[in-house]
Design a protein around this motif. Structure first.
Motif, PDB file in Angstrom:
ATOM      1  N   MET A   5      39.178  34.008  41.046  1.00 33.90           N
ATOM      2  CA  MET A   5      40.589  33.660  40.813  1.00 33.90           C
ATOM      3  C   MET A   5      41.338  34.885  40.313  1.00 33.90           C
ATOM      4  SD  MET A   5      40.332  30.060  38.751  1.00 33.90           S
ATOM      5  CE  MET A   5      38.623  29.931  38.259  1.00 33.90           C
ATOM      6  N   SER A   6      42.620  34.907  40.571  1.00 33.05           N
ATOM      7  CA  SER A   6      43.432  35.967  39.974  1.00 33.05           C
ATOM      8  C   SER A   6      43.397  35.781  38.457  1.00 33.05           C
ATOM      9  CB  SER A   6      44.878  35.893  40.478  1.00 33.05           C
ATOM     10  OG  SER A   6      45.519  34.740  39.959  1.00 33.05           O
ATOM     11  N   THR A   7      43.674  36.858  37.738  1.00 33.47           N
ATOM     12  CA  THR A   7      43.658  36.765  36.276  1.00 33.47           C
ATOM     13  C   THR A   7      44.659  35.728  35.785  1.00 33.47           C
ATOM     14  OG1 THR A   7      42.965  39.061  36.114  1.00 33.47           O
ATOM     15  CG2 THR A   7      43.924  38.095  34.147  1.00 33.47           C
ATOM     16  N   SER A   8      45.825  35.655  36.414  1.00 31.59           N
ATOM     17  CA  SER A   8      46.829  34.681  35.968  1.00 31.59           C
ATOM     18  C   SER A   8      46.370  33.244  36.245  1.00 31.59           C
ATOM     19  CB  SER A   8      48.188  34.962  36.604  1.00 31.59           C
ATOM     20  OG  SER A   8      48.115  34.841  37.996  1.00 31.59           O
ATOM     21  N   THR A   9      45.730  33.011  37.380  1.00 29.51           N
ATOM     22  CA  THR A   9      45.221  31.670  37.689  1.00 29.51           C
ATOM     23  C   THR A   9      44.102  31.297  36.714  1.00 29.51           C
ATOM     24  OG1 THR A   9      45.809  31.867  40.020  1.00 29.51           O
ATOM     25  CG2 THR A   9      44.136  30.217  39.453  1.00 29.51           C
ATOM     26  N   PHE A  10      43.184  32.233  36.461  1.00 29.47           N
ATOM     27  CA  PHE A  10      42.088  31.977  35.534  1.00 29.47           C
ATOM     28  C   PHE A  10      42.633  31.680  34.131  1.00 29.47           C
ATOM     29  CE2 PHE A  10      38.664  33.052  32.614  1.00 29.47           C
ATOM     30  CZ  PHE A  10      37.584  32.388  33.191  1.00 29.47           C
ATOM     31  N   THR A  11      43.636  32.432  33.711  1.00 31.09           N
ATOM     32  CA  THR A  11      44.256  32.211  32.401  1.00 31.09           C
ATOM     33  C   THR A  11      44.892  30.829  32.349  1.00 31.09           C
ATOM     34  OG1 THR A  11      44.646  34.578  32.141  1.00 31.09           O
ATOM     35  CG2 THR A  11      45.946  33.099  30.741  1.00 31.09           C
ATOM     36  N   LEU A  12      45.556  30.427  33.422  1.00 32.50           N
ATOM     37  CA  LEU A  12      46.161  29.098  33.481  1.00 32.50           C
ATOM     38  C   LEU A  12      45.092  28.011  33.361  1.00 32.50           C
ATOM     39  CD1 LEU A  12      48.632  27.269  33.871  1.00 32.50           C
ATOM     40  CD2 LEU A  12      48.259  27.482  36.348  1.00 32.50           C
ATOM     41  N   VAL A  13      43.979  28.166  34.066  1.00 27.71           N
ATOM     42  CA  VAL A  13      42.868  27.206  33.976  1.00 27.71           C
ATOM     43  C   VAL A  13      42.375  27.129  32.532  1.00 27.71           C
ATOM     44  CG1 VAL A  13      40.465  26.782  34.662  1.00 27.71           C
ATOM     45  CG2 VAL A  13      42.173  27.401  36.393  1.00 27.71           C
ATOM     46  N   HIS A  14      42.205  28.285  31.903  1.00 29.23           N
ATOM     47  CA  HIS A  14      41.757  28.349  30.511  1.00 29.23           C
ATOM     48  C   HIS A  14      42.725  27.596  29.587  1.00 29.23           C
ATOM     49  CE1 HIS A  14      40.221  30.068  26.758  1.00 29.23           C
ATOM     50  NE2 HIS A  14      41.449  30.457  26.488  1.00 29.23           N
ATOM     51  N   VAL A  15      44.015  27.805  29.767  1.00 28.98           N
ATOM     52  CA  VAL A  15      45.025  27.159  28.924  1.00 28.98           C
ATOM     53  C   VAL A  15      45.044  25.650  29.167  1.00 28.98           C
ATOM     54  CG1 VAL A  15      47.518  26.954  28.498  1.00 28.98           C
ATOM     55  CG2 VAL A  15      46.451  29.218  28.659  1.00 28.98           C
ATOM     56  N   VAL A  16      44.968  25.238  30.415  1.00 34.51           N
ATOM     57  CA  VAL A  16      44.963  23.805  30.736  1.00 34.51           C
ATOM     58  C   VAL A  16      43.732  23.133  30.134  1.00 34.51           C
ATOM     59  CG1 VAL A  16      44.772  22.120  32.628  1.00 34.51           C
ATOM     60  CG2 VAL A  16      46.439  23.987  32.772  1.00 34.51           C
ATOM     61  N   LEU A  17      42.563  23.767  30.262  1.00 32.60           N
ATOM     62  CA  LEU A  17      41.353  23.225  29.640  1.00 32.60           C
ATOM     63  C   LEU A  17      41.532  23.081  28.137  1.00 32.60           C
ATOM     64  CD1 LEU A  17      38.602  25.233  31.550  1.00 32.60           C
ATOM     65  CD2 LEU A  17      38.913  22.748  31.610  1.00 32.60           C
ATOM     66  N   SER A  18      42.127  24.078  27.530  1.00 30.36           N
ATOM     67  CA  SER A  18      42.361  24.057  26.085  1.00 30.36           C
ATOM     68  C   SER A  18      43.268  22.899  25.694  1.00 30.36           C
ATOM     69  CB  SER A  18      42.967  25.386  25.642  1.00 30.36           C
ATOM     70  OG  SER A  18      43.285  25.349  24.281  1.00 30.36           O
ATOM     71  N   LEU A  19      44.355  22.714  26.409  1.00 34.50           N
ATOM     72  CA  LEU A  19      45.292  21.633  26.092  1.00 34.50           C
ATOM     73  C   LEU A  19      44.656  20.261  26.307  1.00 34.50           C
ATOM     74  CD1 LEU A  19      48.582  23.175  27.518  1.00 34.50           C
ATOM     75  CD2 LEU A  19      47.873  23.001  25.115  1.00 34.50           C
ATOM     76  N   ILE A  20      43.870  20.110  27.377  1.00 37.63           N
ATOM     77  CA  ILE A  20      43.160  18.846  27.599  1.00 37.63           C
ATOM     78  C   ILE A  20      42.165  18.615  26.463  1.00 37.63           C
ATOM     79  CG2 ILE A  20      41.512  17.627  29.095  1.00 37.63           C
ATOM     80  CD1 ILE A  20      42.885  19.091  31.484  1.00 37.63           C
ATOM     81  N   GLY A  21      41.478  19.682  26.045  1.00 39.48           N
ATOM     82  CA  GLY A  21      40.537  19.565  24.931  1.00 39.48           C
ATOM     83  C   GLY A  21      41.217  19.149  23.645  1.00 39.48           C
ATOM     84  N   ILE A  22      42.392  19.702  23.372  1.00 37.98           N
ATOM     85  CA  ILE A  22      43.113  19.351  22.146  1.00 37.98           C
ATOM     86  C   ILE A  22      43.583  17.899  22.190  1.00 37.98           C
ATOM     87  CG2 ILE A  22      45.232  19.782  20.832  1.00 37.98           C
ATOM     88  CD1 ILE A  22      44.775  22.806  21.495  1.00 37.98           C
ATOM     89  N   VAL A  23      44.193  17.497  23.282  1.00 37.82           N
ATOM     90  CA  VAL A  23      44.695  16.121  23.385  1.00 37.82           C
ATOM     91  C   VAL A  23      43.541  15.122  23.317  1.00 37.82           C
ATOM     92  CG1 VAL A  23      45.856  14.452  24.893  1.00 37.82           C
ATOM     93  CG2 VAL A  23      46.821  16.742  24.583  1.00 37.82           C
TER      94      VAL A  23
END
Length: 164
Positions: A5-23
């Motif tokens: 994945m591009s770095t920006s796509t990978f970062t987005l995946v990381h952030v989405v995983l984090s937000l799902i984990g928090i919720v």
């Protein structure tokens, strides 16, 4: 490119995983306060929180960052919580090991969320550009206090075997 994945796509995946984990972690925490296991939410929380920590390491940087240390601590804590829940089935002291581990892993995710908010949000960044200023410290202390209180309550209340 990171894992294809591009770095920006990978970062987005990381952030989405984090937000799902928090919720999902918040749902699990409030379930603990009611002595409810919420197995699906728990599995989602644990999986996304492990993936959040793991996907933080390949992000580009040239030295060990505080977020890397938080990620290592989180993975160790999550390993204990997962063992307590799935291998030892919350028997005896494994119940509180699970609760403390799950709450601590959630807190660490929220700690990083607050740090990222002060770093990336235009209305917060000027308040604490180096993240050592009083607004940042106060925000983190408030978050920590909330999690200490909720964690202590969860340890006291989470006895799912008592509920029928």
């Amino acid at each position: 490119m990171i894992l294809g994945m591009s770095t920006s796509t990978f970062t987005l995946v990381h952030v989405v995983l984090s937000l799902i984990g928090i919720v999902s972690g918040l749902v699990v925490l409030f379930g603990m306060l009611e002595a409810r296991r919420l197995e699906g939410w728990t599995a989602l929380f644990l999986a996304t929180t492990v993936l959040t920590s793991a996907t933080g390491f390949p992000l580009p940087h040239d030295h060990l960052l505080p977020s890397d240390i938080v990620g290592i601590i989180s993975l160790v804590v999550l390993a204990a919580a997962i063992l307590a829940l799935y291998a030892f089935r919350l028997a005896g002291s494994w119940r509180w090991v699970y609760v403390v581990g799950a709450v601590l892993a959630l807190y660490l995710n929220v700690f990083v969320l607050v740090a990222q908010a002060f770093q990336k949000l235009p209305f917060l960044h000027p308040l604490a550009p180096t993240q050592s200023e009083p607004p940042f410290v106060v925000a983190q202390l408030v978050v920590m206090a909330i999690f200490i209180v909720l964690g202590a309550l969860a340890v006291r209340r989470f006895h799912p075997e008592r509920k029928v």
